[in-house]
Every structure is written in C-alpha cells, then in structure tokens.
Design a protein around this motif. Sequence first.
Motif, PDB file in Angstrom:
ATOM      1  N   HIS A 162       7.421  20.618  34.462  1.00  0.00           N
ATOM      2  CA  HIS A 162       7.185  21.644  35.481  1.00  0.00           C
ATOM      3  C   HIS A 162       7.825  22.978  35.107  1.00  0.00           C
ATOM      4  N   LYS A 175       5.787  21.951  44.490  1.00  0.00           N
ATOM      5  CA  LYS A 175       6.271  20.707  43.842  1.00  0.00           C
ATOM      6  C   LYS A 175       7.718  20.393  44.213  1.00  0.00           C
ATOM      7  N   ASP A 216       4.036  18.935  47.514  1.00  0.00           N
ATOM      8  CA  ASP A 216       3.472  18.131  46.424  1.00  0.00           C
ATOM      9  C   ASP A 216       4.595  17.314  45.764  1.00  0.00           C
ATOM     10  N   VAL A 251       6.757  14.973  43.492  1.00  0.00           N
ATOM     11  CA  VAL A 251       6.746  14.440  42.122  1.00  0.00           C
ATOM     12  C   VAL A 251       7.806  13.335  42.136  1.00  0.00           C
TER      13      VAL A 251
END
Length: 258
Positions: free
Chosen positions: A47, A210, A230, A232
């Motif tokens: 990321h 994220k 989102d 992870v």
Amino acid sequence: MPTKKALIRRPGPRLAEGLVTHIEREPVDAELALEQWEAYGEALRAHGWETVEVDPADDCPDAVFVEDTVVMYKNVALIARSGAESRRDEVAGVEEAVAHLGCSVNWIWEPGTLDGGDVLKIGDTIYVGRGGRTNAAGVQQVRAAFEPLGARVVAVPVSKVLHLKSAVTALPDGTVIGHIPKVDRPSLFPSFLAVPEESGAHVVLLGGAKLLIAASAPKSAELLADLGHDPVVVDISEFEKLEGCVTCLSVRLRDLYA
Ligand SMILES: NC(=O)NCCC[C@H](N)C(=O)O
C-alpha cells in the motif's frame, strides 16, 4: 514531498518471553510469528509504504513492538521511556534509525515514563493514555515537546488494557473506534463508534479508505466495510498472545521531507 516510510523491527529469538499483563500467557510459535511479521511488512509495502528495518535488539523480547519506542509528530521523534523497565534498552537502535531519516530527536526523561502505544494522534490532537506504562510526568513531557509545534495534548485515563491504543484507534475521518468494555471514558472523544471485538478497535491507516486490521476481528472488519472503509486483513495471532496489536508493529513517518 512528504514521505511514506514505516519503521518495523524483526522479531528476535526471545520473542516468546515478551511481557503479558492483562492476559494469560500462551505459548508463541516463533516460526509462525516471523511469517506473520513478514506478511505484515508486505501489506504495508503493497500500500505504498517503504518499510525501514530498525536494527534488531535480540536481547529485548518485546523489541518487535516498535511503536512503543517512539512518537512522531511533524518531523520530531520523541524517544519513549517505557513504564516497563525490561523494554528500556529497545530505544538505542530506534534513536539511530530516526536520526538517520532526518528527524529532530527529543526524549522522555526520568521521572517520565511513556510507551508509544499510549499515544493516539488525530490531526493535531494528541491523546495520551495515562495508564500502566505512561505516568503523569510522561504526559507533561509530551505536552512540552509537541504543544509548541501546534499540537493539543489531551490526557485520557487507561485502566482496562495495556495501552490507550489497545482500547481505541481512529478512522481516516477522525472517528474514534473502541470496544466499549475496554474503554475507560468513550465520552472524552468527540466522535466515537463502538466495534464488536476488542481487536476490532485497532486499525492502521494505510491511505485512502484502506485500514489494516487483525484477522481476529471479522465482525468489526465487516462493520467498517459496511461504512465504506476498505479493511486489509492480516493475521497477527502470535503477537496478540503477547498483547500486541496491528498498530504496535510499525511506526509510520509521514511528515519527513527526504
Ligand atoms: N503498542 C502496543 O500495543 N504494544 C504491545 C506491547 C506488548 C508487549 N508484550 C508489552 O507488554 O510491552
């Protein structure tokens, strides 16, 4: 350009001897821990975070929990002085790493104690947990270090968990998330969202929507996804056995100009 670097520190051979305070000790699988740590670093890199490995501190069982050794605000690295004496030798390598990255370095001094896990930054508001690892002098020293740079320091009692960030962290919009039974005073936070699992209170902001979150918090991940975030997911079970969480395995450095 602002940087996206993250300090991490490889688990050492004595990991299984790490401290436990609020939970029962369980055997740690060192091989699995190393695999999980590698996957954690990979998730950061995937990321856009450049991971910087701090030199290992193999005599210190808890050294992998690098977050506790330093607090970053703007370009200043405030080197912690842990409330746990067995963790105090961890800072030497971290000091060297942040100095090499161009940070201004400052220190928590005796009689102050502070673990980085007790510090939650939301914009320019810095919440500091006053609990088992961080004392009143430590809170004062955070004020003295960062208020002149534009921060507002808010002290928060922590009695039910190891660190403030074991109880609460924040979403990208500033909402504080926590599992109610573990939070001393949810009303201290202007915007608070309850999550259904203790480890669901721990997120690392990776950028955009994220959020890094532990595999042990599936219901919280679902709730956060339903709100447009989102998640992870990373499995950090071996570190959780030592009261670690996703936040404590890295220190993100966002405001350096390199
Ligand atoms: N910031 C964190 O959540 N750190 C976890 C530290 C765990 C370690 N076993 C300790 O007790 O210090």
